[in-house]
Design a protein around this motif. Structure first.
Motif, PDB file in Angstrom:
ATOM      1  N   ARG A 155       0.827  -1.196   0.000  1.00 16.99           N
ATOM      2  CA  ARG A 155       0.000   0.000   0.000  1.00 16.99           C
ATOM      3  C   ARG A 155       0.872   1.262   0.000  1.00 16.99           C
ATOM      4  N   LEU A 156       1.947   1.249   0.779  1.00  9.08           N
ATOM      5  CA  LEU A 156       2.877   2.383   0.813  1.00  9.08           C
ATOM      6  C   LEU A 156       3.497   2.607  -0.563  1.00  9.08           C
ATOM      7  N   GLU A 157       3.873   1.518  -1.203  1.00 11.07           N
ATOM      8  CA  GLU A 157       4.516   1.578  -2.508  1.00 11.07           C
ATOM      9  C   GLU A 157       3.620   2.225  -3.566  1.00 11.07           C
ATOM     10  N   SER A 158       2.317   2.011  -3.459  1.00 13.90           N
ATOM     11  CA  SER A 158       1.390   2.532  -4.463  1.00 13.90           C
ATOM     12  C   SER A 158       0.850   3.917  -4.115  1.00 13.90           C
ATOM     13  N   SER A 159       1.251   4.464  -2.971  1.00 12.52           N
ATOM     14  CA  SER A 159       0.750   5.774  -2.540  1.00 12.52           C
ATOM     15  C   SER A 159       1.611   6.904  -3.099  1.00 12.52           C
ATOM     16  N   GLU A 169      16.217  -1.736   4.785  1.00 14.21           N
ATOM     17  CA  GLU A 169      15.589  -2.744   3.934  1.00 14.21           C
ATOM     18  C   GLU A 169      14.417  -2.149   3.154  1.00 14.21           C
ATOM     19  N   VAL A 170      13.593  -1.348   3.818  1.00 14.67           N
ATOM     20  CA  VAL A 170      12.442  -0.750   3.144  1.00 14.67           C
ATOM     21  C   VAL A 170      12.880   0.285   2.121  1.00 14.67           C
ATOM     22  N   SER A 171      13.868   1.081   2.467  1.00 16.88           N
ATOM     23  CA  SER A 171      14.386   2.065   1.514  1.00 16.88           C
ATOM     24  C   SER A 171      14.902   1.381   0.257  1.00 16.88           C
ATOM     25  N   LYS A 172      15.652   0.316   0.460  1.00 17.50           N
ATOM     26  CA  LYS A 172      16.201  -0.430  -0.681  1.00 17.50           C
ATOM     27  C   LYS A 172      15.084  -1.033  -1.520  1.00 17.50           C
ATOM     28  N   LYS A 195      14.263   0.070  -5.394  1.00 14.65           N
ATOM     29  CA  LYS A 195      14.343  -0.989  -6.398  1.00 14.65           C
ATOM     30  C   LYS A 195      13.053  -1.076  -7.205  1.00 14.65           C
ATOM     31  N   ALA A 196      11.917  -0.754  -6.549  1.00 18.35           N
ATOM     32  CA  ALA A 196      10.619  -0.774  -7.222  1.00 18.35           C
ATOM     33  C   ALA A 196      10.342   0.532  -7.976  1.00 18.35           C
TER      34      ALA A 196
END
Length: 571
Positions: free
Chosen positions: A98-102, A117-120, A124-125
């Motif tokens: 959900r964060l990625e698509s916001s 890890e989340v930043s990477k 990457k996405a």
């Protein structure tokens, strides 16, 4: 070695009781840039309450309505999603999607490793994401997302989506207040909370007064976790993918030596005082199927923050010393550690857990079947604004007395507790006699120093003294670059870990007092060398009976470390 690197050693704790428990986490590391979040303008408050009569009418120790401290968040009608379930259930994965698509967002984690890890992952996405922790700030062009440690969460900005990971930590005695601050203060249209179901009732109660819409989404574990009926028995039963968990540094190395002496396995190690970079690389080496390091010996530091391909968790004991007493592990601690076995998507689709000692099996089995105790209170701690205003009522007192008196008189609702600030009081006792402003003393108190570590406490004391005298602190005044070397003994390793803490402290201070601590690049490069030297020691420890294949690996590794050392020294 440390005596050559840190100059002018002094007694550090000035008589502060050694029974006070140290906190090695990120406790009280708040961004001073947002220190005005409690009040719209501290200048207005100073004028309003500058007279003794007015000040007496306002009770700065009243912490009964902390939700009112965050006007930005209160302006929003937040949709709060509680993602709850056991370890390895996919709860954080769904929140991250959900964060990625916001359009914009922030991830708040309890550890630097998780923020990394989340930043990477987001970068990457193709979702530009900044990384902000107490010790680093990596900005990406065009980024509207941030991955931060929870203490660094900005409660003055607006976000479309926010995640607070391991939300059950709002009940932590030392760091819980930072999770409470993020929960009440982040101004996001959607707020996703990931963690244990034990926090649900408390969070629902806390958010009754905020007007937020709260939904609970429950998850089941994605891969089975099987508690074995028999203990490990002989160490000859150790196999690839095993993780042996113990709770002291000494025991970790004893177990590593014992396992490796049989000549069948090499062990990576992970424990709390290792630099985060070293922990990550040790975990990577263990996860690499082509690596000879196929067994992990670790502390409870594996409970969160590292992706590990563990087949079986083996508890060497179910007791740990918590700084005060030797006690049994709690149900949440056992479940968090055991749950690391059988990571979904790894080559071990089923996790197993057992103990070295058969006598520990009943507690293991009962804990895995039991729900975690329901959380009843969340942590709170006063902002610098409140401490500053309170200090005006007691102008002759130092920070130690102000903090102590404030905490003794703090008024709380039944849903909150005041955070344990014993570590901060120890720092205040050391620096109170220095000619520093209150905000500078407060800054040193919230810094990531381990006052139970002599070298670390000496570093902070010398930094504070030099800053008080000259307003400028050069790293070379207490540290001699170029003298770091691979430790040859466990005591030398411990000293090098402590020196890493001092360098990390300098970097932390340089982000907050940039003009006064100008040698951030030098400190960062020496910190990186520390990590490499610690890793080299750990690698060499694994070649006690080298084969030709291992000697080849060792030569390659030594070359790699030499090249990296030259790179950092040249920088």
């Amino acid at each position: 070695m440390a005596s050559l690197l840190l100059r002018q050693r002094r007694v550090s704790a000035l008589g502060v009781s050694r029974i006070l428990q140290a906190d090695n986490g990120d406790s009280f590391r708040l961004r001073l840039e947002s220190k005005f979040e409690t009040f719209a303008s501290i200048g207005v408050m100073i004028r309003k309450y500058s007279s003794g009569k007015s000040a007496a009418k306002f009770d700065f120790t009243d912490l009964t309505c902390p939700h009112t401290w965050y006007p930005n968040a209160r302006k929003k009608n937040r949709k709060v999603f509680l993602h709850v379930g056991p370890t390895n259930s996919g709860k954080t994965y769904h929140a991250l999607k959900r964060l990625e698509s916001s359009p914009s967002g922030i991830y708040c984690g309890p550890l630097r490793l998780l923020a990394w890890e989340v930043s990477k992952r987001l970068n990457k996405a193709k979702v530009p994401c900044d990384l902000i922790t107490g010790q680093e700030k990596e900005e990406v062009d065009g980024a509207k997302h941030k991955a931060v440690t929870v203490e660094m969460a900005d409660v003055t900005a607006d976000y479309d989506c926010a995640i607070i990971d391991e939300i059950q930590m709002l009940g932590c005695k030392t760091r819980g207040f930072s999770f409470t601050r993020a929960l009440l203060g982040i101004a996001a249209d959607e707020l996703h909370l990931c963690g244990d179901a034990a926090a649900v009732a408390l969070i629902q109660e806390l958010l009754k007064v905020t007007g937020d819409d709260v939904q609970v989404e429950s998850y089941e574990r994605l891969s089975p976790l099987v508690p074995l009926e028999v203990p490990l028995g002989s160490f000859s039963n150790i196999r690839t993918g095993d993780c042996i968990v113990t709770f002291s540094r000494k025991e970790i190395y004893q177990l590593k030596k014992r396992i490796e002496s049989r000549g069948k396995h090499l062990c990576s190690v992970v424990y709390g005082s290792l630099p985060p970079e070293t922990r990550t690389r040790q975990a990577t080496m263990f996860n690499d199927t082509s690596s000879e390091f196929d067994v992990l010996v670790a502390s409870d530091a594996i409970g969160m923050g590292l992706n590990l391909n563990i087949s079986r968790v083996i508890f060497s004991t179910l007791k740990k010393f918590d700084g005060f007493e030797m006690r049994d592990l709690t149900v949440p601690e056992i479940k968090q550690i055991a749950g690391r076995a059988g990571r979904y998507g790894s080559k071990f689709p089923m996790g197993e857990v057992t103990c070295l000692d058969a006598d520990d099996l009943p507690l293991l089995h009962s804990s895995l079947k039991s729900p975690s105790p329901i959380l009843e209170q969340a942590g709170l701690f006063p902002s610098f604004d409140l401490i500053f205003m309170y200090s005006r009522l007691q102008p002759k007192r130092g920070l130690y007395q102000i903090l102590e008196h404030f905490i003794e008189n703090a008024k709380l609702s039944e849903n909150y507790f005041i955070a344990n600030c014993e570590e901060q009081l120890k720092v205040a006792a050391v620096i109170d006699e220095l000619p520093l402003r209150l905000q500078d003393k407060y800054l040193f108190c919230i810094s990531p120093v381990d006052m139970n570590d002599e070298i670390s406490s000496q570093g902070l004391t010398q930094f504070a003294e030099n800053y008080a005298k000259k307003g400028l602190v050069h790293l070379r005044e207490i540290f001699t670059p170029g003298t770091l070397q691979v430790p040859k003994t466990h005591s030398a390793l411990k000293e090098l870990e402590s020196i890493h803490k001092v360098l990390e402290l300098y970097v932390w201070l340089s982000f907050r007092l940039e003009d006064s601590f100008p040698d951030r690049e030098l400190a960062s490069s020496q910190k990186a060398i520390c990590s490499l030297l610690i890793e080299e020691f750990l690698e060499r420890l694994g070649w006690q009976k080298p084969t030709s294949r291992r000697l080849t690996s060792s030569a390659t590794l030594n070359s790699l470390f030499a090249n990296k050392r030259r790179h950092y020294l040249c920088d």
